[in-house]
Motif scaffolding. Structure first.
Motif, PDB file in Angstrom:
ATOM      1  N   GLY A  88       0.810  -1.211   0.000  1.00  0.00           N
ATOM      2  CA  GLY A  88       0.000   0.000   0.000  1.00  0.00           C
ATOM      3  C   GLY A  88       0.845   1.264   0.000  1.00  0.00           C
ATOM      4  N   VAL A  89       1.934   1.254   0.768  1.00  0.00           N
ATOM      5  CA  VAL A  89       2.817   2.415   0.811  1.00  0.00           C
ATOM      6  C   VAL A  89       3.477   2.640  -0.544  1.00  0.00           C
ATOM      7  CG1 VAL A  89       5.040   3.181   1.752  1.00  0.00           C
ATOM      8  CG2 VAL A  89       3.245   2.437   3.281  1.00  0.00           C
TER       9      VAL A  89
ATOM     10  N   LEU B 247       0.875   4.214  -2.756  1.00  0.00           N
ATOM     11  CA  LEU B 247       0.509   5.579  -2.376  1.00  0.00           C
ATOM     12  C   LEU B 247       1.655   6.585  -2.478  1.00  0.00           C
ATOM     13  CD1 LEU B 247      -1.731   4.684   0.679  1.00  0.00           C
ATOM     14  CD2 LEU B 247      -2.496   5.575  -1.524  1.00  0.00           C
ATOM     15  N   LEU B 248       2.875   6.166  -2.157  1.00  0.00           N
ATOM     16  CA  LEU B 248       4.006   7.103  -2.211  1.00  0.00           C
ATOM     17  C   LEU B 248       4.637   7.199  -3.587  1.00  0.00           C
ATOM     18  CD1 LEU B 248       6.073   6.587   1.070  1.00  0.00           C
ATOM     19  CD2 LEU B 248       4.610   8.496   0.444  1.00  0.00           C
ATOM     20  N   TYR B 249       4.693   6.049  -4.281  1.00  0.00           N
ATOM     21  CA  TYR B 249       5.447   6.003  -5.530  1.00  0.00           C
ATOM     22  C   TYR B 249       4.584   5.773  -6.760  1.00  0.00           C
ATOM     23  CZ  TYR B 249       9.255   5.702  -2.227  1.00  0.00           C
ATOM     24  OH  TYR B 249      10.123   5.960  -1.205  1.00  0.00           O
ATOM     25  N   ALA B 250       3.276   5.787  -6.601  1.00  0.00           N
ATOM     26  CA  ALA B 250       2.335   5.689  -7.718  1.00  0.00           C
ATOM     27  C   ALA B 250       2.634   4.500  -8.629  1.00  0.00           C
ATOM     28  CB  ALA B 250       2.327   6.990  -8.521  1.00  0.00           C
ATOM     29  N   GLN B 251       2.904   3.355  -8.032  1.00  0.00           N
ATOM     30  CA  GLN B 251       3.241   2.177  -8.820  1.00  0.00           C
ATOM     31  C   GLN B 251       2.034   1.258  -8.978  1.00  0.00           C
ATOM     32  OE1 GLN B 251       6.440   1.653 -10.276  1.00  0.00           O
ATOM     33  NE2 GLN B 251       6.324   3.809  -9.713  1.00  0.00           N
TER      34      GLN B 251
ATOM     35  N   ASN C  39      -7.591  -3.825  -1.795  1.00  0.00           N
ATOM     36  CA  ASN C  39      -8.955  -3.281  -1.817  1.00  0.00           C
ATOM     37  C   ASN C  39      -9.701  -3.633  -0.540  1.00  0.00           C
ATOM     38  OD1 ASN C  39      -9.168  -1.791  -4.233  1.00  0.00           O
ATOM     39  ND2 ASN C  39      -9.298  -3.689  -5.402  1.00  0.00           N
ATOM     40  N   GLU C  40      -9.495  -4.853  -0.034  1.00  0.00           N
ATOM     41  CA  GLU C  40     -10.173  -5.294   1.190  1.00  0.00           C
ATOM     42  C   GLU C  40      -9.769  -4.460   2.399  1.00  0.00           C
ATOM     43  OE1 GLU C  40      -9.697  -9.477   1.942  1.00  0.00           O
ATOM     44  OE2 GLU C  40     -10.491 -10.022  -0.017  1.00  0.00           O
ATOM     45  N   VAL C  41      -8.528  -3.977   2.425  1.00  0.00           N
ATOM     46  CA  VAL C  41      -8.080  -3.172   3.571  1.00  0.00           C
ATOM     47  C   VAL C  41      -8.255  -1.676   3.329  1.00  0.00           C
ATOM     48  CG1 VAL C  41      -6.489  -4.935   4.428  1.00  0.00           C
ATOM     49  CG2 VAL C  41      -5.642  -3.164   2.875  1.00  0.00           C
ATOM     50  N   GLY C  42      -8.921  -1.307   2.239  1.00  0.00           N
ATOM     51  CA  GLY C  42      -9.258   0.093   2.008  1.00  0.00           C
ATOM     52  C   GLY C  42      -8.312   0.869   1.127  1.00  0.00           C
ATOM     53  N   VAL C  43      -7.456   0.182   0.376  1.00  0.00           N
ATOM     54  CA  VAL C  43      -6.563   0.867  -0.557  1.00  0.00           C
ATOM     55  C   VAL C  43      -6.955   0.437  -1.970  1.00  0.00           C
ATOM     56  CG1 VAL C  43      -4.170   1.249  -1.287  1.00  0.00           C
ATOM     57  CG2 VAL C  43      -4.688   0.872   1.132  1.00  0.00           C
ATOM     58  N   PRO C  44      -7.847   1.196  -2.631  1.00  0.00           N
ATOM     59  CA  PRO C  44      -8.199   0.857  -4.007  1.00  0.00           C
ATOM     60  C   PRO C  44      -6.996   1.172  -4.904  1.00  0.00           C
ATOM     61  CG  PRO C  44      -9.254   2.900  -3.364  1.00  0.00           C
ATOM     62  CD  PRO C  44      -8.528   2.380  -2.157  1.00  0.00           C
ATOM     63  N   ALA C  45      -6.239   0.160  -5.248  1.00  0.00           N
ATOM     64  CA  ALA C  45      -4.916   0.324  -5.858  1.00  0.00           C
ATOM     65  C   ALA C  45      -4.918   1.212  -7.103  1.00  0.00           C
ATOM     66  CB  ALA C  45      -4.329  -1.048  -6.174  1.00  0.00           C
ATOM     67  N   ALA C  46      -5.821   0.987  -8.025  1.00  0.00           N
ATOM     68  CA  ALA C  46      -5.810   1.766  -9.272  1.00  0.00           C
ATOM     69  C   ALA C  46      -6.111   3.234  -9.010  1.00  0.00           C
ATOM     70  CB  ALA C  46      -6.801   1.177 -10.268  1.00  0.00           C
ATOM     71  N   ALA C  47      -7.128   3.516  -8.227  1.00  0.00           N
ATOM     72  CA  ALA C  47      -7.484   4.904  -7.923  1.00  0.00           C
ATOM     73  C   ALA C  47      -6.394   5.584  -7.098  1.00  0.00           C
ATOM     74  CB  ALA C  47      -8.816   4.958  -7.186  1.00  0.00           C
TER      75      ALA C  47
END
Length: 163
Positions: A7-8, A11-15, A95-103
């Motif tokens: 997740g980091v 969120l930090l590196y837009a990968q 996604n289950e832990v609240g980080v919608p990866a693509a968005a």
């Protein structure tokens, strides 16, 4: 811990998750107090709290005690021998832990582009410069006139003014 690290990185590196699962432990460079993550050239610095999490995760990765993965170098080793985790599986878990990866990746990339020139973001995060240029235009970024390249060299035939 695996989901926090993934997740980091999103969120930090837009990968994208498809790229995150292809990272190896060798892409994390630790040199004393400095930790870098090789996503592009040059490698990107990792903030101290994230660096500690990343290094601890590398020492305690999942799926390392199975007969198929005892020496795996993948940052996110999968269940199959010599293979990384599947991107769709990791994305679903995020996604289950609240980080919608693509968005989250898109938002992180756009934020980077509002703060830094497109060519710098492209090189550091491994994106194509046309992608970052298009996103700058879409987000209304102000870095449209940034000139990439070596700014320490003088143009041919130019001489500095006398002091």
């Amino acid at each position: 811990m695996r989901l926090r690290v993934a997740g980091v990185i999103v969120l930090l590196y837009a990968q994208p998750v498809s790229r995150i699962v292809r990272l190896s432990a060798d892409d994390v460079i630790s040199d004393g107090d400095t930790v870098l993550l090789r996503l592009g050239e040059p490698a990107s610095p990792v903030p101290a709290p994230v660096a500690a999490l990343l290094l601890e995760y590398i020492d305690n990765r999942d799926n390392m005690n199975t007969a198929t993965n005892p020496a795996s170098r993948w940052l996110f080793p999968g269940r199959r021998a010599g293979q990384p985790s599947r991107p769709d599986h990791l994305s679903a878990l995020l996604n289950e832990v609240g980080v919608p990866a693509a968005a989250a990746r898109g938002a992180a990339l756009r934020q980077q582009l509002l703060e830094l020139p497109g060519p710098v973001v492209a090189d550091a995060l491994g994106y194509h410069d046309k992608t970052t240029s298009r996103l700058i235009r879409e987000t209304g970024g102000t870095w449209s006139r940034y000139a990439p390249g070596d700014h320490t060299r003088s143009p041919k035939g130019w001489t500095p003014p006398p002091r």
